[in-house]
Design a protein around this motif. Sequence first.
Motif, short mmCIF file in Angstrom:
data_model
loop_
_atom_site.label_atom_id
_atom_site.label_comp_id
_atom_site.label_asym_id
_atom_site.label_seq_id
_atom_site.Cartn_x
_atom_site.Cartn_y
_atom_site.Cartn_z
N ASP A 126 43.31 33.72 50.05
CA ASP A 126 43.44 32.31 49.68
C ASP A 126 44.00 32.14 48.27
O ASP A 126 44.85 31.29 48.02
CB ASP A 126 42.08 31.61 49.75
N ARG A 127 43.49 32.95 47.34
CA ARG A 127 43.90 32.83 45.94
C ARG A 127 44.12 34.21 45.33
O ARG A 127 43.32 35.11 45.56
CB ARG A 127 42.81 32.13 45.12
N PRO A 128 45.17 34.37 44.55
CA PRO A 128 45.30 35.62 43.79
C PRO A 128 44.21 35.70 42.72
O PRO A 128 43.65 34.68 42.32
CB PRO A 128 46.69 35.50 43.14
N ALA A 129 43.92 36.89 42.28
CA ALA A 129 42.93 37.10 41.23
C ALA A 129 43.52 37.97 40.13
O ALA A 129 44.32 38.87 40.41
CB ALA A 129 41.68 37.76 41.80
N MET A 130 43.14 37.69 38.90
CA MET A 130 43.57 38.52 37.77
C MET A 130 42.58 39.65 37.57
O MET A 130 41.37 39.42 37.49
CB MET A 130 43.65 37.68 36.49
N VAL A 131 43.09 40.88 37.49
CA VAL A 131 42.23 42.05 37.30
C VAL A 131 42.77 42.88 36.16
O VAL A 131 43.98 43.00 35.96
CB VAL A 131 42.16 42.90 38.60
N SER A 132 41.86 43.45 35.39
CA SER A 132 42.24 44.33 34.29
C SER A 132 41.21 45.43 34.14
O SER A 132 40.06 45.30 34.58
CB SER A 132 42.36 43.54 32.98
N ALA A 133 41.64 46.53 33.52
CA ALA A 133 40.74 47.65 33.26
C ALA A 133 39.98 47.42 31.97
O ALA A 133 40.57 47.10 30.94
CB ALA A 133 41.53 48.95 33.19
N VAL A 134 38.66 47.58 32.04
CA VAL A 134 37.79 47.42 30.87
C VAL A 134 37.17 48.78 30.55
O VAL A 134 36.63 49.44 31.46
CB VAL A 134 36.68 46.39 31.17
N PRO A 135 37.23 49.25 29.29
CA PRO A 135 36.63 50.55 28.96
C PRO A 135 35.11 50.52 29.07
O PRO A 135 34.47 49.55 28.68
CB PRO A 135 37.08 50.79 27.52
N THR A 136 34.54 51.59 29.62
CA THR A 136 33.10 51.72 29.75
C THR A 136 32.66 53.09 29.24
O THR A 136 33.49 53.92 28.85
CB THR A 136 32.65 51.58 31.23
N ALA A 137 31.36 53.34 29.27
CA ALA A 137 30.83 54.62 28.80
C ALA A 137 31.29 55.78 29.68
O ALA A 137 31.28 56.94 29.25
CB ALA A 137 29.30 54.57 28.78
N LYS A 138 31.71 55.49 30.91
CA LYS A 138 32.11 56.55 31.84
C LYS A 138 33.59 56.52 32.19
O LYS A 138 34.03 57.26 33.07
CB LYS A 138 31.27 56.44 33.13
N GLY A 139 34.34 55.67 31.53
CA GLY A 139 35.77 55.59 31.83
C GLY A 139 36.26 54.16 31.78
O GLY A 139 36.29 53.54 30.72
N ILE A 140 36.64 53.62 32.95
CA ILE A 140 37.06 52.23 33.02
C ILE A 140 36.43 51.54 34.21
O ILE A 140 35.98 52.19 35.16
CB ILE A 140 38.60 52.08 33.12
N CYS A 141 36.39 50.22 34.14
CA CYS A 141 35.91 49.38 35.25
C CYS A 141 36.96 48.31 35.48
O CYS A 141 37.53 47.75 34.54
CB CYS A 141 34.57 48.76 34.90
N HIS A 142 37.24 48.02 36.74
CA HIS A 142 38.20 46.98 37.09
C HIS A 142 37.44 45.66 37.23
O HIS A 142 36.59 45.51 38.11
CB HIS A 142 38.93 47.33 38.38
N LEU A 143 37.74 44.72 36.33
CA LEU A 143 37.03 43.45 36.29
C LEU A 143 37.93 42.33 36.81
O LEU A 143 39.07 42.18 36.36
CB LEU A 143 36.60 43.14 34.86
N LEU A 144 37.43 41.53 37.74
CA LEU A 144 38.16 40.39 38.27
C LEU A 144 37.18 39.35 38.80
O LEU A 144 36.07 39.71 39.19
CB LEU A 144 39.13 40.80 39.37
N ASP A 145 37.52 38.07 38.66
CA ASP A 145 38.73 37.45 38.19
C ASP A 145 38.60 37.17 36.68
O ASP A 145 37.50 36.93 36.19
CB ASP A 145 38.94 36.16 38.98
N LEU A 146 39.73 37.15 35.98
CA LEU A 146 39.72 37.01 34.53
C LEU A 146 40.16 35.64 34.04
O LEU A 146 40.42 35.47 32.87
CB LEU A 146 40.63 38.08 33.91
N GLY A 147 40.23 34.67 34.94
CA GLY A 147 40.56 33.32 34.48
C GLY A 147 41.48 32.53 35.37
O GLY A 147 41.72 31.35 35.13
N ALA A 148 42.01 33.16 36.41
CA ALA A 148 42.92 32.44 37.30
C ALA A 148 42.19 31.44 38.18
O ALA A 148 42.76 30.43 38.58
CB ALA A 148 43.69 33.43 38.17
N ASN A 149 40.92 31.72 38.48
CA ASN A 149 40.15 30.88 39.40
C ASN A 149 38.80 30.56 38.77
O ASN A 149 37.86 31.35 38.84
CB ASN A 149 39.93 31.60 40.73
#
Length: 336
Positions: A126-149
């Motif tokens: 239905d809707r696209p989502a914005m995703v980005s990699a966020v640094p964590t203690a074990k590497g990265i985490c993919h966080l979404l949505d970041l503001g599109a919805n």
Amino acid sequence: MSAPLIAIDAMGGDFGPHCIVPASVACLAEFPSLHLVLVGHSSLIEEILARHPAVDCARLHVEHASEVIGMDERPSQALRGKPDASMRVALDLVRTGRAAACVSAGNTGALMALSRYLLKTLPGIDRPAMVSAVPTAKGICHLLDLGANVDCSAEHLYQFAVMGAVAAESLGVSRPRVALLNVGTEEIKGNQQVKLAANLLQQARGLNYIGFVEGDGLYRGEADVVVCDGFVGNILLKSSEGLASMISARIQALFDENLFSRILGAATLPLLRRLRGELSPARHNGASFLGLQGIVVKSHGAAGVEGFQSAIRLAHMEIRENLPQRLHSRLEHLLL
């Protein structure tokens, strides 16, 4: 596979071509097979390019666009009022198949509206989502949505989770752990949308849903994909960037206090530089618009040369991994 070609909105962001052109030139040197189209005011772009005589002109083309979408313009105004805007022309290159991806640091709302209008969403999304990699203690985490919805239903959150899992898999994460961001980990916690989304995800086949995660759990690396609505996600991301900058500035101020602290700072400088590099927002700059029938990457509007390079690298990776097609092939098996 043919050489990847990326359309760059050269007029977007706080610094426009003065930042974007040098970043593009640097990426051409980094990726010998990459081709770029810089879209915007051709005379200004070519004037800046003239300062980089070593650029490979065979892999760089300038496409003139007479209009620019302002950072404060309404998406509806961008859709109807500026047919020759650099952002729109760059996206149209993707729509017509001349380019494999678009990268822009421009107005987020306008970029989302134009992307949906020109490229359309994948079947079942239905809707696209914005995703980005966020640094964590074990590497990265993919966080979404970041503001599109900003406002999301449970079904939207479910779709975001599916797309985030596929994106993580494309980066080599085996059976990515998917979680919903919540105010607690207990099943009774959260608003109605989050609880309904949890019920949907618990029934999903082939998705490694692990339940709720809190903000601190995200940074401990408890999940590979964390899902929330755009209102929460944008606040979390901007707060994280601000916190990282504040801590860096405070550490620098402590080392500048006196001679002893300056000597201590000099001794630990290599470690501090490494830490600053790992946590730098520029290194992780670039948010993908998942769910479109094409690749669109949004750079932070305030990104400098290094940050915009990161956004181009992300688009290049998504072309290499053929992310929209991978999403399309997996969505029919995972979507309810």
